[in-house]
Design a protein around this motif. Structure first.
Motif, PDB file in Angstrom:
ATOM      1  N   VAL A  29      22.271 -17.083  18.587  1.00 52.72           N
ATOM      2  CA  VAL A  29      22.760 -18.214  19.373  1.00 52.72           C
ATOM      3  C   VAL A  29      21.788 -19.376  19.196  1.00 52.72           C
ATOM      4  CG1 VAL A  29      23.360 -18.996  21.687  1.00 52.72           C
ATOM      5  CG2 VAL A  29      23.778 -16.624  21.038  1.00 52.72           C
ATOM      6  N   ALA A  30      22.313 -20.529  18.798  1.00 55.25           N
ATOM      7  CA  ALA A  30      21.458 -21.685  18.526  1.00 55.25           C
ATOM      8  C   ALA A  30      20.762 -22.198  19.787  1.00 55.25           C
ATOM      9  CB  ALA A  30      22.278 -22.807  17.897  1.00 55.25           C
ATOM     10  N   ASN A  31      21.439 -22.122  20.906  1.00 56.45           N
ATOM     11  CA  ASN A  31      20.854 -22.639  22.145  1.00 56.45           C
ATOM     12  C   ASN A  31      20.971 -21.565  23.224  1.00 56.45           C
ATOM     13  OD1 ASN A  31      19.616 -24.409  23.827  1.00 56.45           O
ATOM     14  ND2 ASN A  31      21.322 -25.844  23.977  1.00 56.45           N
ATOM     15  N   PRO A  32      20.021 -20.600  23.243  1.00 59.42           N
ATOM     16  CA  PRO A  32      20.131 -19.515  24.226  1.00 59.42           C
ATOM     17  C   PRO A  32      20.140 -20.055  25.654  1.00 59.42           C
ATOM     18  CG  PRO A  32      18.090 -19.344  22.951  1.00 59.42           C
ATOM     19  CD  PRO A  32      18.816 -20.538  22.461  1.00 59.42           C
ATOM     20  N   ARG A  33      20.948 -19.439  26.442  1.00 57.09           N
ATOM     21  CA  ARG A  33      21.117 -19.871  27.838  1.00 57.09           C
ATOM     22  C   ARG A  33      19.864 -19.565  28.646  1.00 57.09           C
ATOM     23  NH1 ARG A  33      24.819 -17.377  32.303  1.00 57.09           N
ATOM     24  NH2 ARG A  33      24.888 -19.119  33.750  1.00 57.09           N
ATOM     25  N   LEU A  34      19.435 -20.527  29.405  1.00 55.18           N
ATOM     26  CA  LEU A  34      18.291 -20.326  30.290  1.00 55.18           C
ATOM     27  C   LEU A  34      18.736 -19.588  31.547  1.00 55.18           C
ATOM     28  CD1 LEU A  34      16.635 -23.850  29.988  1.00 55.18           C
ATOM     29  CD2 LEU A  34      15.699 -21.692  29.146  1.00 55.18           C
ATOM     30  N   PRO A  35      17.836 -18.857  32.191  1.00 52.88           N
ATOM     31  CA  PRO A  35      18.206 -18.135  33.409  1.00 52.88           C
ATOM     32  C   PRO A  35      18.697 -19.089  34.504  1.00 52.88           C
ATOM     33  CG  PRO A  35      16.022 -17.477  32.645  1.00 52.88           C
ATOM     34  CD  PRO A  35      16.443 -18.634  31.818  1.00 52.88           C
ATOM     35  N   ASP A  36      19.615 -18.609  35.327  1.00 49.32           N
ATOM     36  CA  ASP A  36      20.117 -19.409  36.456  1.00 49.32           C
ATOM     37  C   ASP A  36      19.074 -19.539  37.562  1.00 49.32           C
ATOM     38  OD1 ASP A  36      22.581 -19.836  35.258  1.00 49.32           O
ATOM     39  OD2 ASP A  36      23.406 -17.955  36.053  1.00 49.32           O
ATOM     40  N   ALA A  69      15.023 -25.246  16.167  1.00 49.88           N
ATOM     41  CA  ALA A  69      14.448 -24.266  15.240  1.00 49.88           C
ATOM     42  C   ALA A  69      15.502 -23.392  14.579  1.00 49.88           C
ATOM     43  CB  ALA A  69      13.450 -23.389  15.989  1.00 49.88           C
ATOM     44  N   PHE A  70      16.646 -23.217  15.209  1.00 53.17           N
ATOM     45  CA  PHE A  70      17.647 -22.234  14.803  1.00 53.17           C
ATOM     46  C   PHE A  70      18.044 -22.347  13.324  1.00 53.17           C
ATOM     47  CE2 PHE A  70      22.041 -20.750  14.345  1.00 53.17           C
ATOM     48  CZ  PHE A  70      21.947 -19.466  14.866  1.00 53.17           C
ATOM     49  N   ALA A  71      18.418 -23.530  12.868  1.00 52.47           N
ATOM     50  CA  ALA A  71      18.918 -23.695  11.495  1.00 52.47           C
ATOM     51  C   ALA A  71      17.862 -23.290  10.467  1.00 52.47           C
ATOM     52  CB  ALA A  71      19.377 -25.129  11.258  1.00 52.47           C
TER      53      ALA A  71
END
Length: 198
Positions: free
Chosen positions: A41-48, A135-137
């Motif tokens: 996942v290019a933009n991992p979800r941050l914790p709620d 950084a993902f790409a």
């Protein structure tokens, strides 16, 4: 009696060193398609949870700061380190937790040093100073390049070398906790590249 000129011998050793790092072993298993796995996942979800979110952001900043203070070592230094690790892996006693120990357990020998790919290694090292989405790409591209060079084993070699060079004590001391967990981020980004699954 004339003295022996060792300069030619040194040049021979330099040439063999070049050969050692130039011809990577081909993949031992058939190629598999390159996909984007569910963990890539290019933009991992941050914790709620606000506290957990602050902790994740703090660790990301700590990692970025560390990499800015500790740039990627030069290719010649990394090659010398890898040769040293190989030599240590052949000794009867190998220090646990070192890259030499990994080499012994993975049964990697001098031929496997050619899997090392400095351009990909440097991209991965420097990507630790970027936000995950930025950084993902580069991380995916480096993983694909390594897979094409030598399959999953080539990816593993560079993955472990990166982890031990960043978090070990051979290039710097006292790396913070986020440096140790950075390899886990790479592992997820590479999910689906050939036979690499997170």
């Amino acid at each position: 009696m004339s003295t022996i000129d060792y300069s030619k011998w040194e040049k021979l050793q330099e040439g063999s060193d070049e050969e050692m790092f130039q011809q990577p072993l081909p993949p031992s298993s058939p190629r598999q398609p390159i996909k984007v796995g569910p963990f890539a996942v290019a933009n991992p979800r941050l914790p709620d949870d606000p506290t957990a979110r602050r902790e994740v952001l703090r660790e990301q900043k700590e990692l970025r700061d560390f990499v800015r203070l500790h740039p990627c070592p030069a290719e010649a230094d990394l090659r010398a380190w890898l040769r040293r690790m190989h030599e240590q892996s052949e000794k009867p006693q190998v220090k646990h937790g070192t890259f030499a120990w990994v080499m012994r357990n993975m049964e990697w020998n001098s031929e496997h040093l050619a899997w090392f790919h400095y351009p990909s290694f440097r991209v991965l090292w420097e990507s630790a100073a970027l936000a995950p989405s930025t950084a993902f790409a580069g991380q995916r591209s480096a993983g694909i390049t390594l897979y094409e060079r030598g399959g999953k084993p080539c990816m593993q070699f560079n993955f472990y070398a990166l982890h031990h060079a960043m978090a070990g004590e051979d290039f710097h001391a006292n790396a913070p906790f986020p440096v140790y967990t950075f390899a886990g981020d790479i592992e997820k980004v590479w999910d689906g590249i050939g036979s690499w699954w997170a």
